[in-house]
Design a protein around this motif. Sequence first.
Motif, PDB file in Angstrom:
ATOM      1  N   HIS A   1       0.845  -1.171   0.000  1.00  0.00           N
ATOM      2  CA  HIS A   1       0.000   0.000   0.000  1.00  0.00           C
ATOM      3  C   HIS A   1       0.889   1.232   0.000  1.00  0.00           C
ATOM      4  CE1 HIS A   1      -3.883   1.839   0.389  1.00  0.00           C
ATOM      5  NE2 HIS A   1      -3.494   2.560   1.425  1.00  0.00           N
ATOM      6  N   GLY A   2       0.627   2.137  -0.911  1.00  0.00           N
ATOM      7  CA  GLY A   2       1.422   3.356  -0.952  1.00  0.00           C
ATOM      8  C   GLY A   2       2.579   3.314  -1.922  1.00  0.00           C
ATOM      9  N   SER A   3       2.804   2.181  -2.606  1.00  0.00           N
ATOM     10  CA  SER A   3       3.890   2.085  -3.580  1.00  0.00           C
ATOM     11  C   SER A   3       3.352   2.495  -4.949  1.00  0.00           C
ATOM     12  CB  SER A   3       4.444   0.657  -3.634  1.00  0.00           C
ATOM     13  OG  SER A   3       5.360   0.538  -4.695  1.00  0.00           O
ATOM     14  N   HIS A   4       3.661   3.700  -5.340  1.00  0.00           N
ATOM     15  CA  HIS A   4       3.166   4.247  -6.598  1.00  0.00           C
ATOM     16  C   HIS A   4       3.662   3.425  -7.794  1.00  0.00           C
ATOM     17  CE1 HIS A   4       1.490   7.185  -9.279  1.00  0.00           C
ATOM     18  NE2 HIS A   4       2.665   7.350  -9.868  1.00  0.00           N
ATOM     19  N   ALA A   5       4.903   3.012  -7.781  1.00  0.00           N
ATOM     20  CA  ALA A   5       5.479   2.237  -8.897  1.00  0.00           C
ATOM     21  C   ALA A   5       4.758   0.900  -9.050  1.00  0.00           C
ATOM     22  CB  ALA A   5       6.968   2.013  -8.664  1.00  0.00           C
ATOM     23  N   LEU A   6       4.483   0.228  -7.939  1.00  0.00           N
ATOM     24  CA  LEU A   6       3.797  -1.061  -7.993  1.00  0.00           C
ATOM     25  C   LEU A   6       2.359  -0.899  -8.524  1.00  0.00           C
ATOM     26  CD1 LEU A   6       4.040  -4.057  -7.425  1.00  0.00           C
ATOM     27  CD2 LEU A   6       3.279  -3.617  -5.079  1.00  0.00           C
ATOM     28  N   GLU A   7       1.654   0.148  -8.132  1.00  0.00           N
ATOM     29  CA  GLU A   7       0.297   0.390  -8.624  1.00  0.00           C
ATOM     30  C   GLU A   7       0.293   0.635 -10.136  1.00  0.00           C
ATOM     31  OE1 GLU A   7      -1.530   3.496  -6.356  1.00  0.00           O
ATOM     32  OE2 GLU A   7      -1.363   2.368  -4.479  1.00  0.00           O
ATOM     33  N   VAL A   8       1.276   1.343 -10.635  1.00  0.00           N
ATOM     34  CA  VAL A   8       1.383   1.592 -12.071  1.00  0.00           C
ATOM     35  C   VAL A   8       1.638   0.278 -12.807  1.00  0.00           C
ATOM     36  CG1 VAL A   8       2.811   2.680 -13.851  1.00  0.00           C
ATOM     37  CG2 VAL A   8       2.085   3.996 -11.854  1.00  0.00           C
ATOM     38  N   VAL A   9       2.511  -0.557 -12.280  1.00  0.00           N
ATOM     39  CA  VAL A   9       2.843  -1.831 -12.923  1.00  0.00           C
ATOM     40  C   VAL A   9       1.615  -2.737 -12.976  1.00  0.00           C
ATOM     41  CG1 VAL A   9       4.190  -3.958 -12.669  1.00  0.00           C
ATOM     42  CG2 VAL A   9       5.311  -1.755 -12.450  1.00  0.00           C
ATOM     43  N   TRP A  10       0.885  -2.885 -11.854  1.00  0.00           N
ATOM     44  CA  TRP A  10      -0.248  -3.794 -11.885  1.00  0.00           C
ATOM     45  C   TRP A  10      -1.456  -3.217 -12.615  1.00  0.00           C
ATOM     46  CZ3 TRP A  10      -0.034  -3.656  -5.969  1.00  0.00           C
ATOM     47  CH2 TRP A  10      -0.978  -2.788  -5.433  1.00  0.00           C
ATOM     48  N   SER A  11      -1.380  -1.995 -13.037  1.00  0.00           N
ATOM     49  CA  SER A  11      -2.405  -1.428 -13.922  1.00  0.00           C
ATOM     50  C   SER A  11      -1.998  -1.564 -15.389  1.00  0.00           C
ATOM     51  CB  SER A  11      -2.635   0.050 -13.602  1.00  0.00           C
ATOM     52  OG  SER A  11      -3.165   0.190 -12.312  1.00  0.00           O
ATOM     53  N   ILE A  12      -0.725  -1.348 -15.678  1.00  0.00           N
ATOM     54  CA  ILE A  12      -0.245  -1.385 -17.063  1.00  0.00           C
ATOM     55  C   ILE A  12      -0.183  -2.806 -17.622  1.00  0.00           C
ATOM     56  CG2 ILE A  12       1.783  -0.967 -18.513  1.00  0.00           C
ATOM     57  CD1 ILE A  12       2.166   1.641 -17.022  1.00  0.00           C
ATOM     58  N   ILE A  13       0.266  -3.772 -16.835  1.00  0.00           N
ATOM     59  CA  ILE A  13       0.406  -5.152 -17.331  1.00  0.00           C
ATOM     60  C   ILE A  13      -0.949  -5.728 -17.755  1.00  0.00           C
ATOM     61  CG2 ILE A  13       0.999  -7.529 -16.691  1.00  0.00           C
ATOM     62  CD1 ILE A  13       3.428  -6.378 -15.229  1.00  0.00           C
ATOM     63  N   PRO A  14      -2.019  -5.662 -16.940  1.00  0.00           N
ATOM     64  CA  PRO A  14      -3.313  -6.176 -17.428  1.00  0.00           C
ATOM     65  C   PRO A  14      -3.849  -5.390 -18.628  1.00  0.00           C
ATOM     66  CG  PRO A  14      -3.354  -5.946 -15.044  1.00  0.00           C
ATOM     67  CD  PRO A  14      -2.095  -5.314 -15.526  1.00  0.00           C
ATOM     68  N   ALA A  15      -3.649  -4.086 -18.639  1.00  0.00           N
ATOM     69  CA  ALA A  15      -4.117  -3.279 -19.770  1.00  0.00           C
ATOM     70  C   ALA A  15      -3.390  -3.689 -21.048  1.00  0.00           C
ATOM     71  CB  ALA A  15      -3.917  -1.798 -19.484  1.00  0.00           C
ATOM     72  N   ALA A  16      -2.104  -3.883 -20.977  1.00  0.00           N
ATOM     73  CA  ALA A  16      -1.323  -4.311 -22.144  1.00  0.00           C
ATOM     74  C   ALA A  16      -1.742  -5.706 -22.597  1.00  0.00           C
ATOM     75  CB  ALA A  16       0.164  -4.274 -21.827  1.00  0.00           C
ATOM     76  N   THR A  17      -2.013  -6.593 -21.646  1.00  0.00           N
ATOM     77  CA  THR A  17      -2.459  -7.947 -21.982  1.00  0.00           C
ATOM     78  C   THR A  17      -3.795  -7.911 -22.709  1.00  0.00           C
ATOM     79  OG1 THR A  17      -1.306  -8.824 -20.044  1.00  0.00           O
ATOM     80  CG2 THR A  17      -3.006 -10.221 -21.030  1.00  0.00           C
ATOM     81  N   LEU A  18      -4.738  -7.129 -22.205  1.00  0.00           N
ATOM     82  CA  LEU A  18      -6.047  -7.014 -22.851  1.00  0.00           C
ATOM     83  C   LEU A  18      -5.947  -6.380 -24.240  1.00  0.00           C
ATOM     84  CD1 LEU A  18      -8.295  -5.984 -19.843  1.00  0.00           C
ATOM     85  CD2 LEU A  18      -8.244  -8.185 -21.023  1.00  0.00           C
ATOM     86  N   LEU A  19      -5.091  -5.405 -24.393  1.00  0.00           N
ATOM     87  CA  LEU A  19      -4.878  -4.772 -25.693  1.00  0.00           C
ATOM     88  C   LEU A  19      -4.299  -5.782 -26.685  1.00  0.00           C
ATOM     89  CD1 LEU A  19      -5.024  -2.174 -27.343  1.00  0.00           C
ATOM     90  CD2 LEU A  19      -2.696  -1.673 -26.587  1.00  0.00           C
ATOM     91  N   PHE A  20      -3.334  -6.590 -26.242  1.00  0.00           N
ATOM     92  CA  PHE A  20      -2.741  -7.617 -27.089  1.00  0.00           C
ATOM     93  C   PHE A  20      -3.808  -8.621 -27.543  1.00  0.00           C
ATOM     94  CE2 PHE A  20      -1.073 -11.957 -27.390  1.00  0.00           C
ATOM     95  CZ  PHE A  20      -0.232 -11.801 -28.474  1.00  0.00           C
ATOM     96  N   ILE A  21      -4.654  -9.080 -26.615  1.00  0.00           N
ATOM     97  CA  ILE A  21      -5.712 -10.038 -26.949  1.00  0.00           C
ATOM     98  C   ILE A  21      -6.692  -9.417 -27.938  1.00  0.00           C
ATOM     99  CG2 ILE A  21      -7.710 -11.277 -26.017  1.00  0.00           C
ATOM    100  CD1 ILE A  21      -6.034 -11.718 -23.455  1.00  0.00           C
TER     101      ILE A  21
END
Length: 188
Positions: A1-21
Amino acid sequence: HGSHALEVVWSIIPAATLLFIAIYQMNAWADQKMRRPMASPGPDGIEGTLDDVPQAAIVEVTGRQFEWRIRYAGKDGVIGTPDDVHQVNDLHLPVDEDVVLQIKSMDVLHSFFLPHVRVKQDVVPGMKQFVWFRGNKSGVYDIVCAELCGWGHYKMRGKMTLEPREKFDAWLAQQYAEQERSGFQPKT
């Protein structure tokens, strides 16, 4: 909680996966819903150009509370003329061929569903739509309505028979002969 970098990563990876699909499946979607089988190349003789002639529908299927009305072209080869062959809830098609169906609804929303060949299309009153597929195994399969269309929805079932071209042609000729003998005149 409070890790800005980790929140960005777990938002970008699923978004990129869905875009790829989404991008990866676009060709499969186009084959099923947009690229109707072609009967022949157009006047320029080059297959795959805009002037190609689409394959004509072999059958017209009309959803009606609570049945599927099926109409085959008669001897003139045109659907919608007096010599058409009429059936209710009994669709016969050739196996191992690209088949194009014209579907429409007479009254309310229906959903034409052939679960064994993975075809499902909503049918809207006033709209003609086309579905196509290639059945690869002879047999008798279900036709169902996958849209709640009224009190008798549970009765809206039919059967689809996939058979070799010779059997299909013989069946259609027999239906035409029986209809001609009975003097059947459909209401238009």
